[in-house]
Design a protein around this motif. Structure first.
Motif, PDB file in Angstrom:
ATOM      1  N   PRO A 141       9.344  14.790  89.085  1.00 19.44           N
ATOM      2  CA  PRO A 141       8.005  15.383  89.127  1.00 19.44           C
ATOM      3  C   PRO A 141       6.972  14.478  88.475  1.00 19.44           C
ATOM      4  CG  PRO A 141       9.351  16.470  87.461  1.00 19.44           C
ATOM      5  CD  PRO A 141      10.261  15.555  88.219  1.00 19.44           C
ATOM      6  N   ASP A 142       5.698  14.700  88.836  1.00 17.92           N
ATOM      7  CA  ASP A 142       4.622  13.900  88.258  1.00 17.92           C
ATOM      8  C   ASP A 142       4.498  14.141  86.753  1.00 17.92           C
ATOM      9  OD1 ASP A 142       4.000  12.851  90.745  1.00 17.92           O
ATOM     10  OD2 ASP A 142       2.527  14.413  91.190  1.00 17.92           O
ATOM     11  N   ARG A 143       4.799  15.363  86.337  1.00 18.55           N
ATOM     12  CA  ARG A 143       4.705  15.701  84.911  1.00 18.55           C
ATOM     13  C   ARG A 143       6.066  16.225  84.449  1.00 18.55           C
ATOM     14  NH1 ARG A 143       0.552  20.057  84.419  1.00 18.55           N
ATOM     15  NH2 ARG A 143       0.785  19.681  82.172  1.00 18.55           N
ATOM     16  N   PRO A 144       6.978  15.338  84.115  1.00 18.41           N
ATOM     17  CA  PRO A 144       8.339  15.753  83.749  1.00 18.41           C
ATOM     18  C   PRO A 144       8.368  16.745  82.598  1.00 18.41           C
ATOM     19  CG  PRO A 144       8.257  13.385  84.083  1.00 18.41           C
ATOM     20  CD  PRO A 144       6.849  13.859  84.084  1.00 18.41           C
ATOM     21  N   GLY A 145       7.504  16.535  81.597  1.00 18.64           N
ATOM     22  CA  GLY A 145       7.498  17.432  80.446  1.00 18.64           C
ATOM     23  C   GLY A 145       7.124  18.850  80.824  1.00 18.64           C
ATOM     24  N   ALA A 146       6.129  19.000  81.702  1.00 19.40           N
ATOM     25  CA  ALA A 146       5.707  20.335  82.143  1.00 19.40           C
ATOM     26  C   ALA A 146       6.822  21.007  82.929  1.00 19.40           C
ATOM     27  CB  ALA A 146       4.437  20.226  82.982  1.00 19.40           C
TER      28      ALA A 146
ATOM     29  N   VAL B 136      12.608  -1.576  67.608  1.00 19.50           N
ATOM     30  CA  VAL B 136      11.664  -0.472  67.415  1.00 19.50           C
ATOM     31  C   VAL B 136      11.862   0.580  68.495  1.00 19.50           C
ATOM     32  CG1 VAL B 136       9.213   0.159  67.343  1.00 19.50           C
ATOM     33  CG2 VAL B 136       9.972  -2.000  66.334  1.00 19.50           C
ATOM     34  N   ARG B 137      11.718   1.848  68.105  1.00 21.74           N
ATOM     35  CA  ARG B 137      11.671   2.947  69.073  1.00 21.74           C
ATOM     36  C   ARG B 137      10.262   3.521  69.027  1.00 21.74           C
ATOM     37  NH1 ARG B 137      16.439   7.092  68.282  1.00 21.74           N
ATOM     38  NH2 ARG B 137      15.375   7.966  70.118  1.00 21.74           N
ATOM     39  N   ASP B 138       9.425   3.074  69.968  1.00 21.77           N
ATOM     40  CA  ASP B 138       8.004   3.416  69.930  1.00 21.77           C
ATOM     41  C   ASP B 138       7.740   4.908  70.057  1.00 21.77           C
ATOM     42  OD1 ASP B 138       6.853   0.856  69.557  1.00 21.77           O
ATOM     43  OD2 ASP B 138       7.214   0.361  71.660  1.00 21.77           O
ATOM     44  N   GLU B 139       8.629   5.621  70.758  1.00 26.39           N
ATOM     45  CA  GLU B 139       8.375   7.054  70.922  1.00 26.39           C
ATOM     46  C   GLU B 139       8.478   7.785  69.593  1.00 26.39           C
ATOM     47  OE1 GLU B 139      12.829   6.649  71.390  1.00 26.39           O
ATOM     48  OE2 GLU B 139      11.037   5.524  72.008  1.00 26.39           O
ATOM     49  N   LEU B 140       9.327   7.295  68.682  1.00 27.92           N
ATOM     50  CA  LEU B 140       9.461   7.934  67.366  1.00 27.92           C
ATOM     51  C   LEU B 140       8.304   7.549  66.447  1.00 27.92           C
ATOM     52  CD1 LEU B 140      13.291   7.672  66.623  1.00 27.92           C
ATOM     53  CD2 LEU B 140      12.025   9.540  67.687  1.00 27.92           C
ATOM     54  N   THR B 141       7.939   6.273  66.423  1.00 27.74           N
ATOM     55  CA  THR B 141       6.828   5.860  65.576  1.00 27.74           C
ATOM     56  C   THR B 141       5.522   6.502  66.046  1.00 27.74           C
ATOM     57  OG1 THR B 141       6.516   3.845  66.890  1.00 27.74           O
ATOM     58  CG2 THR B 141       7.899   3.678  64.926  1.00 27.74           C
ATOM     59  N   GLY B 142       5.345   6.553  67.353  1.00 27.70           N
ATOM     60  CA  GLY B 142       4.132   7.180  67.884  1.00 27.70           C
ATOM     61  C   GLY B 142       4.065   8.656  67.568  1.00 27.70           C
ATOM     62  N   ARG B 143       5.208   9.331  67.668  1.00 29.07           N
ATOM     63  CA  ARG B 143       5.257  10.770  67.375  1.00 29.07           C
ATOM     64  C   ARG B 143       4.935  11.021  65.907  1.00 29.07           C
ATOM     65  NH1 ARG B 143      10.768  13.108  69.133  1.00 29.07           N
ATOM     66  NH2 ARG B 143      10.030  12.183  71.072  1.00 29.07           N
TER      67      ARG B 143
ATOM     68  N   ASP C 150      17.635   7.546  84.401  1.00 29.67           N
ATOM     69  CA  ASP C 150      16.666   6.870  83.532  1.00 29.67           C
ATOM     70  C   ASP C 150      15.444   7.746  83.290  1.00 29.67           C
ATOM     71  OD1 ASP C 150      18.249   4.632  83.310  1.00 29.67           O
ATOM     72  OD2 ASP C 150      17.251   3.553  84.946  1.00 29.67           O
ATOM     73  N   ALA C 151      14.995   8.453  84.327  1.00 33.38           N
ATOM     74  CA  ALA C 151      13.826   9.326  84.193  1.00 33.38           C
ATOM     75  C   ALA C 151      14.108  10.480  83.233  1.00 33.38           C
ATOM     76  CB  ALA C 151      13.409   9.860  85.564  1.00 33.38           C
ATOM     77  N   VAL C 152      15.303  11.044  83.326  1.00 32.12           N
ATOM     78  CA  VAL C 152      15.677  12.131  82.425  1.00 32.12           C
ATOM     79  C   VAL C 152      15.786  11.614  80.988  1.00 32.12           C
ATOM     80  CG1 VAL C 152      17.489  13.797  81.833  1.00 32.12           C
ATOM     81  CG2 VAL C 152      16.813  13.491  84.223  1.00 32.12           C
ATOM     82  N   ALA C 153      16.372  10.420  80.837  1.00 31.48           N
ATOM     83  CA  ALA C 153      16.494   9.832  79.498  1.00 31.48           C
ATOM     84  C   ALA C 153      15.118   9.566  78.896  1.00 31.48           C
ATOM     85  CB  ALA C 153      17.303   8.544  79.561  1.00 31.48           C
ATOM     86  N   GLU C 154      14.204   9.062  79.720  1.00 29.63           N
ATOM     87  CA  GLU C 154      12.841   8.813  79.235  1.00 29.63           C
ATOM     88  C   GLU C 154      12.142  10.113  78.869  1.00 29.63           C
ATOM     89  OE1 GLU C 154       9.322   6.517  78.414  1.00 29.63           O
ATOM     90  OE2 GLU C 154      11.475   6.099  78.497  1.00 29.63           O
ATOM     91  N   ALA C 155      12.353  11.152  79.678  1.00 25.49           N
ATOM     92  CA  ALA C 155      11.757  12.457  79.372  1.00 25.49           C
ATOM     93  C   ALA C 155      12.335  13.036  78.086  1.00 25.49           C
ATOM     94  CB  ALA C 155      11.986  13.421  80.539  1.00 25.49           C
TER      95      ALA C 155
ATOM     96  N   ALA D 207      17.793  22.833  80.606  1.00 30.32           N
ATOM     97  CA  ALA D 207      16.714  22.323  81.455  1.00 30.32           C
ATOM     98  C   ALA D 207      16.926  20.854  81.788  1.00 30.32           C
ATOM     99  CB  ALA D 207      15.368  22.526  80.754  1.00 30.32           C
ATOM    100  N   TYR D 208      17.379  20.072  80.814  1.00 34.46           N
ATOM    101  CA  TYR D 208      17.639  18.660  81.085  1.00 34.46           C
ATOM    102  C   TYR D 208      18.815  18.484  82.044  1.00 34.46           C
ATOM    103  CZ  TYR D 208      14.239  16.786  77.795  1.00 34.46           C
ATOM    104  OH  TYR D 208      13.066  16.429  77.174  1.00 34.46           O
ATOM    105  N   LEU D 209      19.830  19.352  81.927  1.00 31.22           N
ATOM    106  CA  LEU D 209      20.947  19.291  82.874  1.00 31.22           C
ATOM    107  C   LEU D 209      20.476  19.639  84.280  1.00 31.22           C
ATOM    108  CD1 LEU D 209      23.816  20.956  80.790  1.00 31.22           C
ATOM    109  CD2 LEU D 209      23.621  18.543  81.453  1.00 31.22           C
ATOM    110  N   GLN D 210      19.609  20.656  84.388  1.00 33.35           N
ATOM    111  CA  GLN D 210      19.071  21.011  85.708  1.00 33.35           C
ATOM    112  C   GLN D 210      18.238  19.861  86.281  1.00 33.35           C
ATOM    113  OE1 GLN D 210      17.468  24.939  86.524  1.00 33.35           O
ATOM    114  NE2 GLN D 210      18.197  25.669  84.514  1.00 33.35           N
TER     115      GLN D 210
END
Length: 407
Positions: free
Chosen positions: A54-59, A203-210, A6-11, A40-43
């Motif tokens: 991690p605290d900052r998945p994107g980083a 709604v997919r908020d991540e797309l509208t927000g982006r 779930d964390a990877v999917a959210e990232a 990177a996502y597979l890793q």
């Protein structure tokens, strides 16, 4: 407790655009960057299971993807020894970008919207790679089968490689020539999130927000462009109504049933200022006109008090600027409010004969509503069934099924 998957999917939903854009600065190649980011996502699936999220998945993802990309660049250059290195051998990070575009994501949008590609290819490639929109959803936006859209994206990537189109920030004087396509990309990105083509959520908020973030950046970059102002206004009006599109149980609410007291008046006021500025700034463009239509809906005290004649007039203008069958369908809905459902049904029949909206679920849905208003319930039920068969979104399916049961 959130699982690693779930964390990877959210990232992936929230960070893909950032990670890819940062990685392209290393590779200068979209295919290589995409491979590095996917790796990177597979890793992450493996490493986060043992080390924790991690605290900052994107980083974390950006660091891993760029390291993979750097290794690939160095390995390729050592093997070829024909091209100059893209980075110094001992450089841990590529230099920060310079130029007129302040954000990696927006910079990459402009890069993908290269004039060497056909406009549809520019839009599809940007939505897929930069914005992370699924190929199926892009196909839905273009009203074509998914395999057709997948082939277009593949051809676009091959064209970039064959033509050696570089990852490069367009010069300030070159930006206006690409703005039209970039605006279309951001509009489609928002639309893909505003009403998801498939899945359990409307709604997919991540797309509208982006999309809204990028539209604001573009506005800051090109403050004199009236169509940029128009697009931002259009997105703001839609966003202002976000909270009222479904009820507490998640069921879809029609515009006439929404609680207007819950609309974000600050966003609507900002949009109104932008619409006035855009329309005063020169001949109207399609986004400015769409924003004016949306603003009229937002400013009406109630659905019944909406200025439908003015909206119909604006749709006539929009149809001249943008002769799209989708615009013609939306105009038919406004026509029904002015001249009655029978007049609108005649327009619907013409669109059915045209054929370009054959797989567009809102055509039979609109037809069903008009037939129901005329008391032709058996025909309305047939049209609702046709719309239901074309919908893959669970919220829309539930809405259409309820309408069908009442037809």
């Amino acid at each position: 407790m959130t699982s690693v998957a779930d964390a990877v999917a959210e990232a992936h939903r929230r960070e893909w655009a950032y990670v890819l854009a940062a990685t392209v600065r290393v590779t200068r190649d979209l295919d290589e960057a995409e491979e590095a980011v996917q790796d990177a996502y597979l890793q992450a699936l493996k490493r986060w299971a043992s080390d924790g999220v991690p605290d900052r998945p994107g980083a974390w993802l950006t660091t891993v993807a760029r390291r993979t990309a750097l290794n690939g660049v160095r390995h390729r250059e050592v093997l070829r020894r024909k091209l100059p290195l893209l980075v110094e051998p001992d450089a841990a990070e590529p230099p920060e970008p310079t130029g007129p575009i302040p954000d990696d994501r927006l910079r990459l949008v402009f890069t993908c919207c290269h004039p060497a590609l056909a406009q549809e290819a520019q839009i599809a490639l940007t939505l897929r790679l930069v914005c992370g929109v699924a190929t199926a959803d892009i196909a839905h936006a273009f009203l074509v089968p998914e395999p057709t859209m997948a082939a277009r994206i593949t051809r676009a990537k091959k064209k970039i490689a064959a033509a050696r189109i570089p990852y490069a920030v367009p010069a300030a004087e070159d930006l206006p020539a690409r703005v039209s396509v970039v605006l279309t990309v951001l509009h489609l990105l928002y639309s893909a999130g505003h009403t998801a083509a498939s899945g359990d959520d409307l709604v997919r908020d991540e797309l509208t927000g982006r999309a809204l973030d990028l539209a604001r950046m573009l506005r800051a970059l090109l403050p004199a462009d009236t169509e940029v102002a128009g697009l931002l206004a259009l997105l703001l009006v839609h966003q202002a109504r976000r909270a009222t599109r479904t009820d507490d149980a998640g069921r879809l609410l029609r515009l006439e049933d929404q609680d207007r007291s819950r609309w974000d008046t600050t966003m609507i006021a900002e949009a109104d200022r932008l619409v006035v500025e855009a329309l005063k700034g020169g001949p109207p463009g399609r986004f400015s006109v769409q924003a004016a239509i949306a603003a009229l809906h937002a400013q009406a005290p109630s659905y019944a008090e909406t200025d439908w004649p003015q909206i119909l007039t604006l749709y006539d203008v929009l149809l001249r600027l943008w002769p799209s069958p989708v615009v013609a369908l939306n105009r038919a809905v406004a026509l029904a409010m002015v001249d009655g459902p029978a007049a609108a049904l005649a327009e619907i029949a013409r669109l059915e004969d045209d054929g370009r909206l054959a797989g567009y679920r809102y055509l039979p849905a609109a037809k069903a509503d008009l037939l129901h208003r005329l008391g032709r319930d058996a025909e309305a039920a047939e049209a609702y069934r046709a719309a239901l068969a074309l919908s893959d979104n669970a919220v829309e399916q539930e809405f259409l099924a309820a309408r069908l049961s009442g037809a």
